[in-house]
Design an enzyme around this catalytic site. Structure first.
Site, PDB file in Angstrom:
ATOM      1  N   CYS A   1      11.594 -55.189   0.802  1.00  0.00           N
ATOM      2  CA  CYS A   1      12.078 -55.944  -0.365  1.00  0.00           C
ATOM      3  C   CYS A   1      11.464 -57.340  -0.288  1.00  0.00           C
ATOM      4  O   CYS A   1      11.782 -58.100   0.641  1.00  0.00           O
ATOM      5  CB  CYS A   1      13.604 -56.010  -0.342  1.00  0.00           C
ATOM      6  SG  CYS A   1      14.283 -56.899  -1.764  1.00  0.00           S
TER       7      CYS A   1
ATOM      8  N   CYS B   1      10.889 -58.437  -9.015  1.00  0.00           N
ATOM      9  CA  CYS B   1      10.660 -57.517  -7.897  1.00  0.00           C
ATOM     10  C   CYS B   1       9.482 -58.077  -7.110  1.00  0.00           C
ATOM     11  O   CYS B   1       8.361 -58.144  -7.648  1.00  0.00           O
ATOM     12  CB  CYS B   1      10.346 -56.115  -8.416  1.00  0.00           C
ATOM     13  SG  CYS B   1       9.984 -54.905  -7.119  1.00  0.00           S
TER      14      CYS B   1
HETATM   15  N1  API Z   1      13.901 -51.114  -5.207  1.00  0.00           N
HETATM   16  C1  API Z   1      12.823 -51.203  -4.220  1.00  0.00           C
HETATM   17  C2  API Z   1      13.241 -52.131  -3.060  1.00  0.00           C
HETATM   18  C3  API Z   1      13.492 -53.554  -3.518  1.00  0.00           C
HETATM   19  C4  API Z   1      12.264 -54.139  -4.098  1.00  0.00           C
HETATM   20  C5  API Z   1      12.417 -55.487  -4.775  1.00  0.00           C
HETATM   21  N2  API Z   1      13.755 -55.985  -4.919  1.00  0.00           N
HETATM   22  C6  API Z   1      11.529 -56.500  -4.114  1.00  0.00           C
HETATM   23  O1  API Z   1      11.799 -57.702  -4.249  1.00  0.00           O
HETATM   24  O2  API Z   1      10.504 -56.079  -3.525  1.00  0.00           O
HETATM   25  C7  API Z   1      12.525 -49.824  -3.643  1.00  0.00           C
HETATM   26  O3  API Z   1      13.411 -48.962  -3.652  1.00  0.00           O
HETATM   27  O4  API Z   1      11.393 -49.659  -3.138  1.00  0.00           O
END
Ligand code: API
EC number: 5.1.1.7
Length: 261
Positions: free
Chosen positions: A74, A203
């Site tokens: 993340c 993200c």
């Molecule tokens: N939902 C993403 C993880 C969090 C990614 C996002 N919140 C970031 O800042 O990279 C996944 O399942 O791969």
């Protein structure tokens, strides 16, 4: 049993931080507890949970999506995690943080933080669909899977209430889908439907995947910096000459308290 938590965000991708240095507070953090913590009505609210567990002389970031699923990495979360470690656990910058996608290095960048997100993997062409409309997409991994699709207008992706349809053979564990528009030279804007959390305001790993895909489309020299606008703010991403992705952005702790969720 009450236990401490903090709340933080990076470009409005928000997280519940769970201090658990010796791993005894939460034991095997259940998906049910993660969902309760992330619920924006009956819980604290968040796109995910960042559990802080000591590992040797360092720290492991145990990241969970809002639906309780585990993800390898993340990007916005690791900046918030580093801010927590610095302000509450006395860790100095630069710091190394262990994740399910390997060790990442975080350092200061003025008031913001820079994360060395490691090597991207460009895994080929795919496609995504929303409400019967299909776009070509590039499969990029930042340790977690992304499908990057270019659109003429971010609104054409619709309300993004459901996961965009994708090739389950390519993404057997699901996928984060980014819709991207050009805003200028080395400047893009994106929306994202996140695996396990739905549409979020940002993200970090997605911004990295978008910058990599755009640099390839531009045939840009390595070391080119991209500005990636997200609904919750702006991230800056560089794909370096030695094939690492550096992402710079804010990380803010907004609250702390106790809960018995
Ligand atoms: N939902 C993403 C993880 C969090 C990614 C996002 N919140 C970031 O800042 O990279 C996944 O399942 O791969």
């Amino acid at each position: 049993m009450s236990y401490p938590f903090l709340k933080g965000h990076g470009t409005e991708n928000d997280f519940v931080v769970l201090p658990d240095a010796d791993g005894t507070v939460h034991g095997d953090l259940s998906a049910e507890r993660v969902r309760a913590l992330c619920d924006r009505r009956s819980g604290i609210g968040g796109d995910g949970v960042l559990r802080a567990v000591r590992e040797g002389d360092g720290w492991f970031m145990d990241y969970r999506n809002a639906d309780g699923s585990v993800s390898e990495m993340c990007g916005n979360g690791i900046r918030v995690f580093a801010r927590y470690l610095h302000e509450r656990e006395g860790e100095a910058f630069p710091m190394r943080i262990t994740t399910r996608a390997g060790v990442k290095v975080l350092d200061r960048a003025g008031d913001e933080l820079t994360a060395d997100m490691g090597r991207p993997e460009v895994l080929g062409e795919t496609e995504v669909s929303v409400m019967g409309r299909t776009w070509p997409a590039l499969h990029v991994s930042m340790g977690n899977p992304h499908a990057v699709a270019y659109v003429d207008n971010l609104a054409e992706a619709g309300p993004l209430l459901e996961p965009p349809e994708h090739d389950d053979a390519v993404f057997p564990e699901g996928v984060n889908v980014e819709f991207v528009v050009r805003r200028g030279e080395r400047h893009v804007a994106m929306r994202v439907h996140e695996r396990g959390s739905g549409e979020t305001r940002s993200c970090g790993t997605g911004a990295c995947a978008v910058a990599v895909a755009t640099a390839l489309a531009d045939d840009a020299p390595r070391g080119t910096s991209y500005r990636v606008d997200v609904p919750g703010g702006t991230l800056h991403v560089v794909w370096t000459e030695d094939d690492r992705v550096l992402m710079t952005g804010p990380a803010v702790l907004v609250a702390e308290g106790v809960t018995d969720l």
